[in-house]
Design an enzyme around this catalytic site. Structure first.
Site, short mmCIF file in Angstrom:
data_model
loop_
_atom_site.label_atom_id
_atom_site.label_comp_id
_atom_site.label_asym_id
_atom_site.label_seq_id
_atom_site.Cartn_x
_atom_site.Cartn_y
_atom_site.Cartn_z
N CYS A 155 0.82 -1.22 0.00
CA CYS A 155 0.00 0.00 0.00
C CYS A 155 0.85 1.27 0.00
O CYS A 155 1.89 1.33 0.63
CB CYS A 155 -0.88 0.03 1.24
SG CYS A 155 -1.89 -1.42 1.42
N ARG B 12 5.73 -0.69 -5.76
CA ARG B 12 5.64 -1.40 -4.49
C ARG B 12 4.63 -2.54 -4.53
O ARG B 12 4.59 -3.35 -3.61
CB ARG B 12 5.25 -0.41 -3.39
CG ARG B 12 6.26 0.70 -3.21
CD ARG B 12 5.73 1.74 -2.28
NE ARG B 12 5.59 1.22 -0.94
CZ ARG B 12 6.46 1.41 0.03
NH1 ARG B 12 7.54 2.10 -0.20
NH2 ARG B 12 6.27 0.91 1.22
N TRP C 173 -2.97 -2.80 -1.47
CA TRP C 173 -2.57 -4.21 -1.65
C TRP C 173 -3.44 -4.98 -0.69
O TRP C 173 -3.31 -4.84 0.52
CB TRP C 173 -1.08 -4.35 -1.34
CG TRP C 173 -0.48 -5.68 -1.64
CD1 TRP C 173 -0.01 -6.12 -2.85
CD2 TRP C 173 -0.22 -6.74 -0.71
NE1 TRP C 173 0.50 -7.38 -2.72
CE2 TRP C 173 0.39 -7.79 -1.43
CE3 TRP C 173 -0.45 -6.91 0.65
CZ2 TRP C 173 0.77 -8.99 -0.84
CZ3 TRP C 173 -0.07 -8.11 1.25
CH2 TRP C 173 0.54 -9.13 0.51
N ASN D 280 -2.46 2.69 5.66
CA ASN D 280 -1.55 1.55 5.48
C ASN D 280 -1.41 0.86 6.83
O ASN D 280 -1.32 1.55 7.85
CB ASN D 280 -0.15 2.01 5.05
CG ASN D 280 -0.12 2.49 3.62
OD1 ASN D 280 -1.11 2.39 2.90
ND2 ASN D 280 1.01 3.02 3.21
N GLY D 281 -1.32 -0.45 6.82
CA GLY D 281 -1.17 -1.18 8.09
C GLY D 281 -2.37 -2.06 8.33
O GLY D 281 -3.18 -2.30 7.42
N GLU E 41 18.47 -18.31 -4.47
CA GLU E 41 18.04 -17.02 -5.01
C GLU E 41 17.59 -17.16 -6.47
O GLU E 41 16.61 -16.56 -6.89
CB GLU E 41 19.19 -16.00 -4.86
CG GLU E 41 18.96 -14.63 -5.48
CD GLU E 41 17.78 -13.86 -4.91
OE1 GLU E 41 17.16 -14.30 -3.93
OE2 GLU E 41 17.44 -12.80 -5.47
N LYS F 242 13.92 -16.15 -7.80
CA LYS F 242 13.71 -15.18 -8.89
C LYS F 242 12.77 -15.76 -9.94
O LYS F 242 11.85 -15.10 -10.39
CB LYS F 242 15.03 -14.81 -9.57
CG LYS F 242 15.94 -13.85 -8.85
CD LYS F 242 15.48 -12.41 -8.85
CE LYS F 242 14.63 -12.08 -7.69
NZ LYS F 242 15.13 -12.00 -6.36
N GLU G 205 9.16 -16.02 -8.54
CA GLU G 205 8.52 -14.72 -8.34
C GLU G 205 7.96 -14.13 -9.63
O GLU G 205 6.87 -13.59 -9.64
CB GLU G 205 9.54 -13.71 -7.80
CG GLU G 205 9.79 -13.76 -6.33
CD GLU G 205 10.82 -12.72 -5.90
OE1 GLU G 205 10.56 -12.01 -4.95
OE2 GLU G 205 11.90 -12.62 -6.55
N HIS H 81 18.35 -36.69 -1.97
CA HIS H 81 17.48 -36.97 -0.82
C HIS H 81 16.04 -36.52 -1.05
O HIS H 81 15.32 -36.23 -0.11
CB HIS H 81 18.04 -36.31 0.44
CG HIS H 81 19.42 -36.77 0.77
ND1 HIS H 81 19.71 -38.08 1.07
CD2 HIS H 81 20.60 -36.11 0.81
CE1 HIS H 81 21.01 -38.20 1.30
NE2 HIS H 81 21.57 -37.01 1.14
N LYS I 279 6.72 -4.89 -3.17
CA LYS I 279 8.14 -4.55 -3.04
C LYS I 279 8.55 -4.49 -1.58
O LYS I 279 9.64 -4.92 -1.21
CB LYS I 279 8.40 -3.21 -3.73
CG LYS I 279 9.84 -2.74 -3.71
CD LYS I 279 10.69 -3.62 -4.59
CE LYS I 279 12.16 -3.34 -4.48
NZ LYS I 279 12.96 -4.53 -4.86
C1 G6P Z 1 9.30 -8.71 -0.42
C2 G6P Z 1 9.90 -8.55 -1.79
C3 G6P Z 1 11.21 -9.33 -1.90
C4 G6P Z 1 12.14 -8.92 -0.79
C5 G6P Z 1 11.51 -9.09 0.58
C6 G6P Z 1 12.36 -8.48 1.69
O1 G6P Z 1 8.83 -10.00 -0.25
O2 G6P Z 1 9.00 -9.00 -2.79
O3 G6P Z 1 11.82 -9.06 -3.15
O4 G6P Z 1 13.32 -9.66 -0.88
O5 G6P Z 1 10.25 -8.41 0.62
O6 G6P Z 1 12.41 -7.09 1.52
P1 G6P Z 1 13.47 -6.15 2.19
O7 G6P Z 1 13.11 -4.77 1.71
O8 G6P Z 1 13.31 -6.29 3.68
O9 G6P Z 1 14.82 -6.57 1.75
#
Ligand code: G6P
Length: 613
Positions: free
Chosen positions: A2, A27, A74, A103-104, A486, A490, A493, A509, A608
């Protein structure tokens, strides 16, 4: 997640609000809306979907006025619908006079809703936020003062909020309040802005005031008053934003993600700038605010983060244990904050967060602080809540990261963790020559990342086949194990292909059950003492007809012969391999998502910066 933007001044608010919302689109959100006050009238417009849909609505039904608030939502409580979009109107039936964006999460919303409904306040949405609008409207019936009404109702809200309110009865006034969800004021000439992220105010002013928890702001075109809701007036502390909003432009790239992948050579230069000392063969990390003596006393390090930051922390574990010989534990922030993890006074806690606003990471920091530990932050966003609340730390200096899938922030985090490992190592046993080798490796990294990026055309071809897969495996050992995780994250996501990352030795395993000709198995295997062991694992996949993609050192003659696709990275010192090996994986995720026509910079359901638990 948000976003909030508010404006009061001589210009038409709606255009400024829309521009601000666009800057917050990255975001992640699923609906958008705004409210303006024109004379004694309140205009409310909101739409499920993108900001462009709100803009279309405004073209048909303009909202005039020089004062207004806006929001990208969001969904948490209630699905993405027009009715659930913010702003929410407050007031009895037929007497709607004020609007709120929030927000929150309000945890006691159900009780408050029942109370307000019993008094005849009509509810139009399923959100937790709407109760705030009606609570303020009810308080306004007796106080007739918007600021006072907001201050009166805040103690009733359990949970977190960053909120903004405007009212038809108070033209030109915006009231904002913060508890656990960020708000920043932009101080302009004869105008003020209020936003949840400095990116929204940056095009208008560089002068900002970050609100602290418990603070309430009232903004008019000419005035800014700040107060703590219990302690009374607060003198605003004006900070300067040190980055230019144009840094967040695409610069000819089709998406922010690919722009940010390509920026990584510069990212690593910026993360290391002024922090490498050849003279002492160490790193200079002045912001930790701990003496060398205090750092030398440390017996254990805990690294805490979420998502990609958690993966960077895992790389940090391998690096710090190897270089500084200190035991390291990596914790998910959302677990750490509630788990009774034993910490003694010789444990250093580092919180990693790109945004500096992730609710779980902030909760972890506060938990460590509550227990009396110095808390250190490795954060990108200057002035973010985690950066401000930590006792010390290291900024990433990666510039604004817009793509939801984090790429350059990962590189900056890994570079900074390498600096930290070097610094801690040199405070202990690490020799001058071993320290210097790490300094030189880091100095060579930007040029080598540039080289690694040249793999893109081969990745593009490999992406054809991966795009048809139902699942994929990513496997790596040692320092490349977290990089494999990672790579899997990626791909998941942004392409929505479920991918799994494992240490290579774990394949047999369980994950080996997935191996078939349609399942890409991506092996990371640059030159290292464990190279030959990885070759055996690749053979196991080949023996089962698996599709093999390998990432290895340029010039390797064995891996290409065992692979359907070989993705070369330059030969490099082991400590910087994670910075190089992640490049083909980021590019692979990008090109697969591109082929599948995904919304790369705003993948579905993701945000984000996750500012709710
Ligand atoms: C969200 C984003 C990720 C990010 C994570 C942690 O889930 O989609 O891409 O890695 O938050 O965010 P930060 O800002 O704490 O690194």
């Amino acid at each position: 997640m948000c976003g909030i933007v508010g404006y009061t001044g001589p210009r038409e608010a709606a255009a400024i609000l829309l521009g601000g919302l666009r800057r917050l689109e990255y975001r992640g959100y699923d609906s958008a809306g705004l409210a303006t006050v024109e004379g004694g009238r309140l205009h409310l417009r909101k739409r499920m979907g993108r900001v462009s849909e709100l803009e279309d609505l405004l073209a048909r039904r303009p909202a005039r006025g020089g004062c207004g608030i806006s929001h990208t939502r969001w969904a948490t409580h209630g699905p993405a619908t027009d009715a659930n979009a913010h702003p929410h109107a407050g007031g009895r039936a037929g007497m709607v006079g004020l609007a709120v964006v929030h927000n929150g999460v309000i945890e006691n919303h159900a009780r408050l809703r029942a109370e307000l409904m019993a008094e005849g306040f009509p509810f139009a949405s399923e959100t937790d936020s709407e109760v705030i609008a009606h609570l303020i409207a009810r308080a306004l019936e007796t106080t007739h003062d918007l600021l006072e009404a907001v201050v009166t109702i805040l103690p009733r809200l359990e949970g977190t909020y960053g909120l903004a309110v405007c009212s038809a009865s108070h033209p030109g006034l915006i009231v904002g309040a913060r508890m656990g969800s960020p708000l920043v004021i932009g101080v302009g000439d004869g105008e003020h802005l209020l936003a949840s992220d400095a990116a929204a105010v940056a095009p208008h002013t560089k002068r900002v005031v970050y609100l602290e928890d418990g603070e309430v702001a009232s903004l008019t075109p000419a005035g800014l008053d700040l107060a703590h809701r219990e302690r009374g007036p607060v003198a605003p502390r004006i900070d300067r934003i040190d980055w230019h909003p144009d840094q967040a432009e695409l610069g000819g790239n089709p998406h922010y993600m690919i722009k940010e992948i390509r920026e990584q050579p510069t990212t690593v230069v910026d993360a290391c700038r002024g922090r490498l000392s050849r003279r002492d063969a160490t790193a200079c990390l002045g912001g930790l605010n701990l003496s060398p003596r205090a750092l030398r006393r440390a017996r254990r390090i805990v690294l805490v983060g979420c998502g990609t930051s958690w993966h960077a922390a895992l790389v940090g574990e391998y690096l710090i244990e190897r270089i500084a010989h200190l035991p390291v534990e990596v914790e998910y922030a959302g677990e750490f904050r509630y788990r009774n993890a034993p910490l003694d006074d010789r444990t250093l806690v580092f919180i990693l967060s790109q945004s500096g606003e992730t609710a779980d990471a902030l909760g972890a920091l506060r938990e460590a602080k509550r227990r009396g530990h110095p808390t250190l932050a490795i954060v990108n966003t200057v002035g973010s809540t985690i950066a401000r609340e930590a006792t010390g730390g290291i900024y990433l200096h990666a510039g604004q990261e817009v793509g939801v899938a984090s790429t350059k922030a990962f590189a900056a985090q890994v570079a900074v963790l390498t600096l930290l490992a070097l610094y801690l190592g040199r405070l202990r046993h690490l020799s001058f020559s071993d320290g210097l080798a790490i300094v030189e490796a880091l100095e060579s990294a930007p040029g080598l990342i540039e080289e690694a990026l040249k793999v893109e055309p081969i990745v593009e071809r490999a992406a054809e086949q991966v795009a048809t897969a139902r699942t994929a495996l990513f496997l790596g050992r040692d320092l490349l194990h977290p990089v494999a995780l990672e790579g899997a994250l990626k791909l998941t996501e942004i392409s929505y292909i479920p991918a799994h990352g494992y240490p290579t030795a774990e394949m047999k395993h369980g994950p080996i059950a997935l191996v078939d000709p349609q399942t890409p198995c991506v092996f990371l295997s640059a030159r290292s003492p464990l190279y030959s062991k990885t070759l055996s694992s690749i053979e196991e996949v080949r023996a089962r007809g698996g599709h093999v993609i390998t990432i290895g050192t340029d010039g390797d003659r064995v891996l290409p012969a065992l692979s359907d696709t070989f993705l070369p990275i330059p030969d490099a010192p082991e400590v910087i391999l994670p910075l190089l090996a992640v490049i083909p994986l980021q590019l692979l995720a990008y090109h697969v998502a591109l082929k599948l026509g995904r919304d790369i910079d705003k993948p579905r359901n993701l945000a984000k910066s996750v500012t709710v638990e």
